[in-house]
Each structure stands twice: as C-alpha cells, then as structure tokens.
Design a protein around this motif. Structure first.
Motif, short mmCIF file in Angstrom:
data_model
loop_
_atom_site.label_atom_id
_atom_site.label_comp_id
_atom_site.label_asym_id
_atom_site.label_seq_id
_atom_site.Cartn_x
_atom_site.Cartn_y
_atom_site.Cartn_z
N ALA A 90 26.95 -36.51 -14.08
CA ALA A 90 26.64 -36.88 -12.71
C ALA A 90 27.66 -37.94 -12.27
N LYS A 91 27.51 -38.40 -11.03
CA LYS A 91 28.45 -39.39 -10.50
C LYS A 91 27.67 -40.60 -10.00
N LEU A 92 28.26 -41.78 -10.19
CA LEU A 92 27.63 -43.01 -9.74
C LEU A 92 28.60 -43.77 -8.85
N PHE A 93 28.09 -44.24 -7.72
CA PHE A 93 28.88 -45.01 -6.78
C PHE A 93 28.12 -46.28 -6.41
N MET B 189 27.34 -26.09 -1.12
CA MET B 189 26.57 -26.47 -2.28
C MET B 189 26.07 -27.90 -2.07
N SER B 190 24.78 -28.09 -2.05
CA SER B 190 24.27 -29.44 -1.85
C SER B 190 23.84 -30.03 -3.18
N SER B 191 24.24 -31.26 -3.40
CA SER B 191 23.91 -31.96 -4.64
C SER B 191 22.69 -32.82 -4.41
N SER B 192 21.99 -33.08 -5.49
CA SER B 192 20.84 -33.97 -5.43
C SER B 192 21.35 -35.41 -5.44
N VAL B 193 21.02 -36.15 -4.38
CA VAL B 193 21.50 -37.52 -4.22
C VAL B 193 20.33 -38.47 -4.27
N LYS B 194 20.49 -39.57 -5.00
CA LYS B 194 19.46 -40.61 -5.09
C LYS B 194 20.11 -41.94 -4.75
N ILE B 195 19.46 -42.70 -3.88
CA ILE B 195 19.95 -44.02 -3.52
C ILE B 195 19.01 -45.06 -4.11
N LEU B 196 19.57 -45.98 -4.88
CA LEU B 196 18.81 -47.09 -5.45
C LEU B 196 19.21 -48.36 -4.73
N LEU C 225 16.71 -51.23 -13.63
CA LEU C 225 17.76 -50.35 -13.13
C LEU C 225 18.06 -49.23 -14.12
N ARG C 226 18.14 -49.57 -15.41
CA ARG C 226 18.39 -48.54 -16.43
C ARG C 226 17.29 -47.47 -16.40
N ARG C 227 16.03 -47.91 -16.29
CA ARG C 227 14.91 -46.95 -16.22
C ARG C 227 15.02 -46.08 -14.98
N GLU C 228 15.32 -46.69 -13.84
CA GLU C 228 15.42 -45.93 -12.59
C GLU C 228 16.54 -44.89 -12.67
N VAL C 229 17.68 -45.28 -13.24
CA VAL C 229 18.81 -44.36 -13.38
C VAL C 229 18.44 -43.23 -14.34
N SER C 230 17.83 -43.58 -15.46
CA SER C 230 17.41 -42.58 -16.44
C SER C 230 16.43 -41.59 -15.82
N ASP C 231 15.44 -42.09 -15.08
CA ASP C 231 14.46 -41.22 -14.42
C ASP C 231 15.12 -40.31 -13.40
N ALA C 232 16.03 -40.88 -12.61
CA ALA C 232 16.71 -40.09 -11.59
C ALA C 232 17.52 -38.96 -12.22
N LEU C 233 18.24 -39.27 -13.29
CA LEU C 233 19.05 -38.26 -13.97
C LEU C 233 18.16 -37.19 -14.61
N ALA C 234 17.03 -37.61 -15.17
CA ALA C 234 16.10 -36.66 -15.77
C ALA C 234 15.51 -35.71 -14.73
N ASN C 235 15.44 -36.18 -13.49
CA ASN C 235 14.90 -35.36 -12.40
C ASN C 235 15.98 -34.55 -11.69
N GLY C 236 17.18 -34.50 -12.25
CA GLY C 236 18.22 -33.64 -11.72
C GLY C 236 19.16 -34.26 -10.71
N THR C 237 19.12 -35.56 -10.55
CA THR C 237 20.04 -36.21 -9.62
C THR C 237 21.48 -36.03 -10.10
N GLU C 238 22.35 -35.63 -9.18
CA GLU C 238 23.75 -35.41 -9.52
C GLU C 238 24.65 -36.51 -9.00
N ILE C 239 24.20 -37.18 -7.93
CA ILE C 239 24.97 -38.27 -7.35
C ILE C 239 24.04 -39.45 -7.14
#
Length: 108
Positions: free
Chosen positions: A67-70, A1-8, A22-36
């Motif tokens: 989702a998860k944030l690292f 199972m591959s998760s959608s990953v976004k690196i900021l 940063l808040r906008r970028e995170v919000s946009d990423a999550l809205a687009n289905g980013t899981e990690i």
C-alpha cells in the motif's frame, strides 16, 4: 480503478501512547483493504522520538502490505524535525488534503 483510501487525523502530541494507537489504526486499515493511507497532521504540534518511530513503523507496515502512505498538513516545527532526521526523504508530504487529492487521487 478506484483505490481504497483511509485518512487518519492526528492531533496534539504524537508520543509513545499516541504512536501505539497510530500503529493499531494503520494495521486495522491495512487489514481492511486500504491501499492508500493519508496521515493528516494538521493538529499535531509536537512529535517525540517515539512518535517518529511510530510513523516509520506505519510506513514499513504500509510498504509490506503493498500500500502507499502519505502525510499532509505538517507544521513548520514538524517539518523541521522531518528535515533534521531525514524523514522528509522517506515520507511524501503534501501541503494539505487538497494538494493530496489533486496529485494522488486524481491519478487513480
């Protein structure tokens, strides 16, 4: 199972203005289905209280979206700030992207 990953990638000073971005970028990423989400802070040399608040806000948004944030590549100064404010207990940090890839992405 591959998760959608976004690196900021962040750089410079993480302050109120950059924190709002940063808040906008995170919000946009999550809205687009980013899981990690991985916040790479290799280029960040200073964080003020607004920037710290933005990181906490990003963590809350991520948790609310199941989702998860690292965080990776934090400088010694930022690490000290994380320890002083107990943020090191909230954020799972990695030395660099390679460590993140081997510990998180390899298990997906």
């Amino acid at each position: 199972m591959s998760s959608s990953v976004k690196i900021l990638e962040l750089s410079g000073i993480l302050d109120g203005i950059r924190g709002n971005e940063l808040r906008r970028e995170v919000s946009d990423a999550l809205a687009n289905g980013t899981e990690i989400l991985l916040i790479d802070m290799k280029g960040v040399n200073f964080i003020d209280s607004s920037g710290l608040g933005a990181l906490v806000s990003a963590m809350q948004m991520t948790r609310n979206a199941n989702a998860k944030l690292f965080v990776c590549s934090i400088s010694a100064q930022v690490r000290m700030l994380f320890e002083l404010t107990k943020m090191d207990r909230i954020f799972q940090t990695f030395a660099d992207r390679d460590e993140f890839n081997s510990q998180i992405l390899a298990t997906q």
